[in-house]
Design a protein around this motif. Structure first.
Motif, PDB file in Angstrom:
ATOM      1  N   ALA A  26       0.830  -1.204   0.000  1.00  0.00           N
ATOM      2  CA  ALA A  26       0.000   0.000   0.000  1.00  0.00           C
ATOM      3  C   ALA A  26       0.862   1.249   0.000  1.00  0.00           C
ATOM      4  O   ALA A  26       0.552   2.236  -0.685  1.00  0.00           O
ATOM      5  CB  ALA A  26      -0.934  -0.007   1.204  1.00  0.00           C
ATOM      6  N   THR A  27       1.964   1.218   0.754  1.00  0.00           N
ATOM      7  CA  THR A  27       2.867   2.369   0.783  1.00  0.00           C
ATOM      8  C   THR A  27       3.611   2.521  -0.526  1.00  0.00           C
ATOM      9  O   THR A  27       3.779   3.643  -1.036  1.00  0.00           O
ATOM     10  CB  THR A  27       3.872   2.227   1.948  1.00  0.00           C
ATOM     11  N   LEU A  28       4.031   1.408  -1.105  1.00  0.00           N
ATOM     12  CA  LEU A  28       4.760   1.466  -2.375  1.00  0.00           C
ATOM     13  C   LEU A  28       3.923   2.083  -3.488  1.00  0.00           C
ATOM     14  O   LEU A  28       4.463   2.739  -4.382  1.00  0.00           O
ATOM     15  CB  LEU A  28       5.196   0.050  -2.794  1.00  0.00           C
ATOM     16  N   LEU A  29       2.621   1.872  -3.424  1.00  0.00           N
ATOM     17  CA  LEU A  29       1.736   2.337  -4.495  1.00  0.00           C
ATOM     18  C   LEU A  29       0.891   3.541  -4.086  1.00  0.00           C
ATOM     19  O   LEU A  29      -0.008   3.948  -4.812  1.00  0.00           O
ATOM     20  CB  LEU A  29       0.834   1.193  -4.962  1.00  0.00           C
ATOM     21  N   ALA A  30       1.169   4.100  -2.916  1.00  0.00           N
ATOM     22  CA  ALA A  30       0.439   5.297  -2.472  1.00  0.00           C
ATOM     23  C   ALA A  30       0.777   6.470  -3.393  1.00  0.00           C
ATOM     24  O   ALA A  30       1.894   6.568  -3.901  1.00  0.00           O
ATOM     25  CB  ALA A  30       0.817   5.625  -1.034  1.00  0.00           C
ATOM     26  N   PRO A  31      -0.191   7.345  -3.608  1.00  0.00           N
ATOM     27  CA  PRO A  31      -1.537   7.421  -3.025  1.00  0.00           C
ATOM     28  C   PRO A  31      -2.623   6.899  -3.961  1.00  0.00           C
ATOM     29  O   PRO A  31      -3.771   7.320  -3.863  1.00  0.00           O
ATOM     30  CB  PRO A  31      -1.702   8.930  -2.824  1.00  0.00           C
ATOM     31  N   TYR A  32      -2.254   5.986  -4.855  1.00  0.00           N
ATOM     32  CA  TYR A  32      -3.163   5.638  -5.947  1.00  0.00           C
ATOM     33  C   TYR A  32      -4.112   4.494  -5.623  1.00  0.00           C
ATOM     34  O   TYR A  32      -5.125   4.326  -6.297  1.00  0.00           O
ATOM     35  CB  TYR A  32      -2.351   5.310  -7.210  1.00  0.00           C
ATOM     36  N   LEU A  33      -3.786   3.685  -4.614  1.00  0.00           N
ATOM     37  CA  LEU A  33      -4.619   2.533  -4.286  1.00  0.00           C
ATOM     38  C   LEU A  33      -5.790   2.925  -3.396  1.00  0.00           C
ATOM     39  O   LEU A  33      -5.639   3.691  -2.445  1.00  0.00           O
ATOM     40  CB  LEU A  33      -3.814   1.468  -3.544  1.00  0.00           C
ATOM     41  N   ARG A  34      -6.949   2.349  -3.688  1.00  0.00           N
ATOM     42  CA  ARG A  34      -8.080   2.462  -2.766  1.00  0.00           C
ATOM     43  C   ARG A  34      -7.835   1.568  -1.542  1.00  0.00           C
ATOM     44  O   ARG A  34      -8.190   1.928  -0.421  1.00  0.00           O
ATOM     45  CB  ARG A  34      -9.368   2.061  -3.502  1.00  0.00           C
ATOM     46  N   ALA A  35      -7.223   0.395  -1.784  1.00  0.00           N
ATOM     47  CA  ALA A  35      -6.913  -0.523  -0.683  1.00  0.00           C
ATOM     48  C   ALA A  35      -6.001  -1.635  -1.202  1.00  0.00           C
ATOM     49  O   ALA A  35      -5.933  -1.897  -2.407  1.00  0.00           O
ATOM     50  CB  ALA A  35      -8.185  -1.131  -0.100  1.00  0.00           C
ATOM     51  N   HIS A  36      -5.307  -2.283  -0.271  1.00  0.00           N
ATOM     52  CA  HIS A  36      -4.492  -3.457  -0.574  1.00  0.00           C
ATOM     53  C   HIS A  36      -5.116  -4.661   0.118  1.00  0.00           C
ATOM     54  O   HIS A  36      -5.393  -4.615   1.322  1.00  0.00           O
ATOM     55  CB  HIS A  36      -3.060  -3.254  -0.082  1.00  0.00           C
ATOM     56  N   HIS A  37      -5.366  -5.742  -0.653  1.00  0.00           N
ATOM     57  CA  HIS A  37      -6.044  -6.919  -0.117  1.00  0.00           C
ATOM     58  C   HIS A  37      -5.192  -8.174  -0.320  1.00  0.00           C
ATOM     59  O   HIS A  37      -5.376  -8.906  -1.304  1.00  0.00           O
ATOM     60  CB  HIS A  37      -7.404  -7.100  -0.791  1.00  0.00           C
ATOM     61  N   PRO A  38      -4.266  -8.458   0.583  1.00  0.00           N
ATOM     62  CA  PRO A  38      -3.535  -9.727   0.505  1.00  0.00           C
ATOM     63  C   PRO A  38      -4.448 -10.875   0.923  1.00  0.00           C
ATOM     64  O   PRO A  38      -5.314 -10.716   1.791  1.00  0.00           O
ATOM     65  CB  PRO A  38      -2.389  -9.530   1.502  1.00  0.00           C
ATOM     66  N   SER A  39      -4.229 -12.014   0.326  1.00  0.00           N
ATOM     67  CA  SER A  39      -5.123 -13.159   0.567  1.00  0.00           C
ATOM     68  C   SER A  39      -5.146 -13.569   2.033  1.00  0.00           C
ATOM     69  O   SER A  39      -6.195 -13.990   2.547  1.00  0.00           O
ATOM     70  CB  SER A  39      -4.694 -14.345  -0.305  1.00  0.00           C
ATOM     71  N   TRP A  40      -4.012 -13.469   2.738  1.00  0.00           N
ATOM     72  CA  TRP A  40      -3.988 -13.925   4.138  1.00  0.00           C
ATOM     73  C   TRP A  40      -4.874 -13.055   5.023  1.00  0.00           C
ATOM     74  O   TRP A  40      -5.357 -13.519   6.054  1.00  0.00           O
ATOM     75  CB  TRP A  40      -2.562 -13.993   4.661  1.00  0.00           C
ATOM     76  N   GLN A  41      -5.112 -11.807   4.632  1.00  0.00           N
ATOM     77  CA  GLN A  41      -6.037 -10.968   5.387  1.00  0.00           C
ATOM     78  C   GLN A  41      -7.484 -11.198   4.969  1.00  0.00           C
ATOM     79  O   GLN A  41      -8.388 -11.172   5.804  1.00  0.00           O
ATOM     80  CB  GLN A  41      -5.675  -9.493   5.215  1.00  0.00           C
ATOM     81  N   LEU A  42      -7.690 -11.440   3.667  1.00  0.00           N
ATOM     82  CA  LEU A  42      -9.052 -11.712   3.189  1.00  0.00           C
ATOM     83  C   LEU A  42      -9.595 -13.024   3.731  1.00  0.00           C
ATOM     84  O   LEU A  42     -10.791 -13.167   3.982  1.00  0.00           O
ATOM     85  CB  LEU A  42      -9.065 -11.785   1.663  1.00  0.00           C
ATOM     86  N   GLY A  43      -8.701 -14.016   3.858  1.00  0.00           N
ATOM     87  CA  GLY A  43      -9.139 -15.354   4.232  1.00  0.00           C
ATOM     88  C   GLY A  43      -9.479 -16.217   3.039  1.00  0.00           C
ATOM     89  O   GLY A  43      -9.925 -17.359   3.195  1.00  0.00           O
ATOM     90  N   PHE A  44      -9.249 -15.695   1.834  1.00  0.00           N
ATOM     91  CA  PHE A  44      -9.522 -16.429   0.598  1.00  0.00           C
ATOM     92  C   PHE A  44      -8.394 -16.143  -0.394  1.00  0.00           C
ATOM     93  O   PHE A  44      -7.952 -15.007  -0.515  1.00  0.00           O
ATOM     94  CB  PHE A  44     -10.849 -15.988  -0.032  1.00  0.00           C
ATOM     95  N   ALA A  45      -7.962 -17.172  -1.094  1.00  0.00           N
ATOM     96  CA  ALA A  45      -6.907 -17.027  -2.088  1.00  0.00           C
ATOM     97  C   ALA A  45      -7.443 -17.397  -3.464  1.00  0.00           C
ATOM     98  O   ALA A  45      -8.211 -18.356  -3.603  1.00  0.00           O
ATOM     99  CB  ALA A  45      -5.705 -17.906  -1.742  1.00  0.00           C
ATOM    100  N   LYS A  46      -7.055 -16.649  -4.474  1.00  0.00           N
ATOM    101  CA  LYS A  46      -7.433 -16.985  -5.846  1.00  0.00           C
ATOM    102  C   LYS A  46      -6.932 -18.385  -6.183  1.00  0.00           C
ATOM    103  O   LYS A  46      -5.843 -18.747  -5.735  1.00  0.00           O
ATOM    104  CB  LYS A  46      -6.800 -15.975  -6.826  1.00  0.00           C
ATOM    105  N   PRO A  47      -7.663 -19.197  -6.901  1.00  0.00           N
ATOM    106  CA  PRO A  47      -8.866 -18.890  -7.693  1.00  0.00           C
ATOM    107  C   PRO A  47     -10.193 -19.075  -6.961  1.00  0.00           C
ATOM    108  O   PRO A  47     -11.229 -19.152  -7.614  1.00  0.00           O
ATOM    109  CB  PRO A  47      -8.756 -19.893  -8.841  1.00  0.00           C
TER     110      PRO A  47
END
Length: 233
Positions: A120-141
């Motif tokens: 999120a910091t690397l891509l600030a201020p352009y991201l609305r949010a960063h969603h890593p799978s370990w925080q979501l609780g779901f991983a693609k696919p």
């Protein structure tokens, strides 16, 4: 991507779409330890390890080891997370997309591998949010990965355009969720991949690189300004 479909959110894969890790990931270490075939072991790691928040599940490492056929004592508790470097032009690409439509990241990554990287910091201020799978609780696919991100941002799954480099995770995940996909690949699709694309006409666009992905988004979502943007690219 169907021109009749409204895109209200773009979700971006991170690894090998915007940049790459330097060093060995925990997933790679576990795949090497597992007696299972590499592709099968990687898929299991994606499904379990990348959706695991060890702060809420202390038995997670044992669960991963059992699924991978590894002795629990072999889990690399000494793992040091790799660094991560954005590719040249990645920040500018995200900034251009953000001028068109809100942007979030949706990345398959384990808690252990992301501890020292703040995307999120690397891509600030352009991201609305960063969603890593370990925080979501779901991983693609798993379709719930994209569907959960859509819900968190007040959009329907069909209004999400997911951008990524992996057919197995990014494209299959987006299609399973009922979303659209922008697949970044320089390789020719296999027969199996072509069959799946044919089953979902208009929902997947294939581009060779991130620059072309950005241009496609601009031209599709802002047709009145696409010619101007192209000449200044």
């Amino acid at each position: 991507m169907s021109p009749a479909t409204v895109v209200r959110l773009v979700s971006l894969d991170v690894g090998y779409t915007l940049g790459e890790p330097y060093g060995t990931t925990l997933t790679q270490r576990l795949v090497e330890l597992s007696p299972l075939p590499v592709r099968q072991a990687k898929q299991i790691a994606q499904q379990i390890l990348h959706a695991l928040d060890p702060r809420n599940d202390a038995t997670g490492p044992q669960t991963v080891c059992a699924a991978l056929g590894i002795a629990p004592c072999a889990f690399p508790h000494d793992h040091r997370p790799p660094g991560f470097a954005l590719w040249p032009g990645a920040v500018a690409a995200v900034a251009r997309i953000a001028q068109v439509v809100p942007v979030v990241t949706l990345s398959n990554v384990s808690h252990w591998d992301e501890r020292e990287t703040n995307v999120a910091t690397l891509l600030a201020p352009y991201l609305r949010a960063h969603h890593p799978s370990w925080q979501l609780g779901f991983a693609k696919p798993d379709p719930l990965a994209v569907q959960t991100v859509a819900r968190l941002h007040g959009s329907g799954p069909a209004e999400v355009l997911h951008v990524g480099d992996s057919f197995d995770y990014d494209v299959r995940g987006a299609l399973a969720a009922g979303s659209q996909a922008l697949w970044i690949t320089s390789s020719l699709p296999s027969a199996e991949e072509l069959r799946l694309l044919a089953e979902h006409p208009g929902r997947v666009t294939v581009v060779p690189n991130l620059v072309r992905a950005v241009r496609h988004i601009e031209q599709t979502l802002l047709p009145s300004t696409s010619s101007t943007r192209s000449t200044t690219s």
